[in-house]
Write a protein that holds these residues in place. Structure first.
Motif, short mmCIF file in Angstrom:
data_model
loop_
_atom_site.label_atom_id
_atom_site.label_comp_id
_atom_site.label_asym_id
_atom_site.label_seq_id
_atom_site.Cartn_x
_atom_site.Cartn_y
_atom_site.Cartn_z
N GLN A 120 -0.48 -9.62 -1.77
CA GLN A 120 -1.73 -10.01 -1.77
C GLN A 120 -3.03 -9.33 -1.17
N ALA A 121 -2.53 -9.11 0.49
CA ALA A 121 -3.11 -8.19 1.33
C ALA A 121 -2.91 -6.98 0.68
N MET A 122 -1.64 -5.90 0.14
CA MET A 122 -1.71 -4.91 0.07
C MET A 122 -3.04 -5.07 -1.36
N GLN A 123 -2.60 -4.97 -2.66
CA GLN A 123 -3.88 -5.19 -2.99
C GLN A 123 -4.78 -5.46 -2.69
N GLU A 124 -5.32 -6.31 -2.25
CA GLU A 124 -6.63 -6.10 -1.81
C GLU A 124 -6.78 -4.49 -0.76
N GLU A 125 -6.71 -3.74 -0.30
CA GLU A 125 -6.27 -2.77 0.51
C GLU A 125 -6.39 -1.31 0.02
N PHE A 126 -5.25 -1.60 -1.33
CA PHE A 126 -5.71 -0.19 -2.38
C PHE A 126 -6.94 0.01 -2.91
N PRO A 127 -8.15 -0.49 -3.06
CA PRO A 127 -9.53 0.52 -3.79
C PRO A 127 -9.67 0.91 -2.39
N VAL A 128 -9.69 0.66 -1.45
CA VAL A 128 -10.40 1.66 -0.26
C VAL A 128 -9.19 2.88 0.33
N VAL A 129 -7.98 2.57 -0.20
CA VAL A 129 -7.49 3.83 1.02
C VAL A 129 -7.25 4.67 -0.89
N ALA A 130 -7.03 4.36 -2.19
CA ALA A 130 -7.32 5.33 -3.20
C ALA A 130 -8.87 5.73 -2.77
N ASP A 131 -9.79 5.15 -3.01
CA ASP A 131 -11.00 6.17 -2.63
C ASP A 131 -10.68 7.07 -1.83
N LEU A 132 -10.94 7.03 0.01
CA LEU A 132 -9.99 7.72 0.54
C LEU A 132 -9.35 8.42 0.41
N PRO A 172 -4.95 17.15 -11.50
CA PRO A 172 -5.80 16.89 -10.61
C PRO A 172 -5.49 15.01 -10.73
N LEU A 173 -5.46 14.91 -9.79
CA LEU A 173 -5.12 13.53 -9.06
C LEU A 173 -6.93 12.60 -8.51
N VAL A 174 -7.62 13.04 -7.97
CA VAL A 174 -9.39 12.74 -7.95
C VAL A 174 -9.23 11.29 -8.76
N ASP A 175 -9.75 11.90 -9.65
CA ASP A 175 -10.01 11.06 -11.34
C ASP A 175 -9.02 9.90 -11.58
N VAL A 176 -7.95 10.20 -11.42
CA VAL A 176 -7.00 9.16 -11.64
C VAL A 176 -6.72 8.07 -10.33
N LEU A 177 -6.72 8.49 -9.48
CA LEU A 177 -7.31 7.66 -8.27
C LEU A 177 -8.47 6.76 -7.83
N HIS A 178 -9.54 7.49 -8.69
CA HIS A 178 -10.64 6.69 -8.54
C HIS A 178 -10.75 6.19 -9.95
N ALA A 179 -10.05 5.87 -10.77
CA ALA A 179 -10.41 5.37 -11.77
C ALA A 179 -8.74 3.69 -11.64
N GLN A 180 -8.17 4.23 -10.93
CA GLN A 180 -7.51 3.50 -10.06
C GLN A 180 -7.78 1.68 -9.95
N ALA A 181 -8.63 3.25 -8.60
CA ALA A 181 -9.31 1.93 -7.74
C ALA A 181 -10.68 0.86 -8.19
N ALA A 182 -10.86 1.34 -9.18
CA ALA A 182 -11.94 0.63 -10.30
C ALA A 182 -10.78 -0.44 -11.10
N ASP A 183 -10.21 0.22 -11.80
CA ASP A 183 -8.99 -1.32 -12.30
C ASP A 183 -8.98 -2.41 -11.04
N VAL A 184 -8.39 -1.76 -10.51
CA VAL A 184 -8.21 -2.86 -9.57
C VAL A 184 -9.41 -4.15 -8.61
N ARG A 185 -10.55 -3.00 -8.54
CA ARG A 185 -11.09 -4.36 -8.19
C ARG A 185 -12.07 -5.11 -9.76
#
Length: 304
Positions: A156-168, A243-256
């Motif tokens: 649960q902690a990993m899932q909560e930290e994932f959007p921040v890590v993906a955006d960074l 390319p990774l930027v769009d994929v990472l932003h999309a994954q962070a948005a999905d998790v949020r």
């Protein structure tokens, strides 16, 4: 005659206990042969050395009981999987020994309770034996459940930290760094369970593990679906140069969005529970504040 029978039974029991203990203390065939073949097969594991006299005396018996507990509970695959997901360095055997310790603590509490019940005459012998057995089983199962709770809390902690890590990481990659260099930079500023997992991936890459294999290993050992997809996406991007930027932003948005939806669902499931303080605490206080002044006024009027 009664004393002779009791002494015979006691001596026979002690003889059986001592003979069984001596028989189980004999070294196994592996322990006897391993020192002579270690120079031929150096990859064989070194025998465990006891750190104290108590461990040397009681260690084999405790490990044997732990093996029996593992066989009764259905094997060690589930425990190994949960230990891996938790990122622990504890082995399955060490966890079984810990389970036996928790079971012994439960047995000790059950024995204390049974002693109180026996002295007060509230229970008989068979009931007290069942209580002791249930105490041992409860301790063993509590240890297993504690491990599951720790794994769930960590994921649960990993899932909560994932959007921040993906955006960074997306910002680092957009600035021109490679995924591995971006992970290294993110790990310098992040702390938490996900940061530890990604730090292990970076350490594996630095020790010679192929990048795709390191990310695939992260995807296979984690129990969080979003992080598994994140690791698989990084592995594919490293292999194919996508390319990774769009994929990472999309994954962070999905998790949020998933976290927001889960929060709404949890609120809907606990709607009735949340009504309890409203009905039994807030509403009575409101009623008292609404009617008490009128009640006092009527009382004063009737008194005059």
């Amino acid at each position: 005659m009664t004393g002779a029978v009791i002494g015979f039974c006691l001596s026979s029991g002690m003889l059986l206990v001592v003979s069984g203990w001596v028989r189980t203390r004999r070294p196994s065939i592996e322990q006897r042969v391993l020192p002579y073949v270690r120079d031929v097969l150096p990859q064989l594991p070194a025998p465990a050395r006891a750190s104290s006299t108590v461990e040397a005396v009681l260690g084999p018996a405790v490990r044997r009981v732990g093996t029996v507990v593992g066989e009764v509970l259905g094997g060690s695959a589930s425990v190994s999987r949960r230990l891996t997901r938790m990122g622990s360095t504890t082995t399955v055997d060490e966890f079984r020994v810990r389970q036996v310790g928790w079971g012994a603590a439960g047995l000790g509490a059950a024995v204390a309770l049974s002693s109180v019940l026996w002295t007060t005459g509230r229970a008989g012998g068979p009931v007290l034996l069942v209580v002791c057995a249930l105490g041992f089983v409860a301790g063993v199962l509590w240890c297993d459940q504690h491990l599951s709770n720790r794994v769930a809390a960590r994921e649960q902690a990993m899932q909560e930290e994932f959007p921040v890590v993906a955006d960074l990481l997306a910002l680092a990659v957009a600035a021109g760094e490679s995924p591995v260099a971006g992970l290294d930079r993110v790990m310098r500023v992040c702390r938490g369970a996900l940061a530890d997992e990604l730090g292990g991936v970076v350490a594996d890459i630095r020790t010679g593990t192929p990048i795709a294999d390191a990310f695939d290993a992260l995807a296979s050992r984690t129990g969080v679906g979003s992080i598994a997809r994140f690791a698989e996406g990084l592995a594919i991007a490293v292999e194919r140069g996508t390319p990774l930027v769009d994929v990472l932003h999309a994954q962070a948005a999905d998790v949020r969005e998933s976290a927001r939806r889960e929060l709404i669902e949890a609120g809907g499931r606990k709607e009735v529970t949340m009504m309890i303080p409203v009905v039994f605490l807030i509403l009575p206080v409101t009623v008292v504040f609404a009617f008490f002044p009128g009640f006092v006024g009527l009382h004063l009027t009737s008194g005059t």
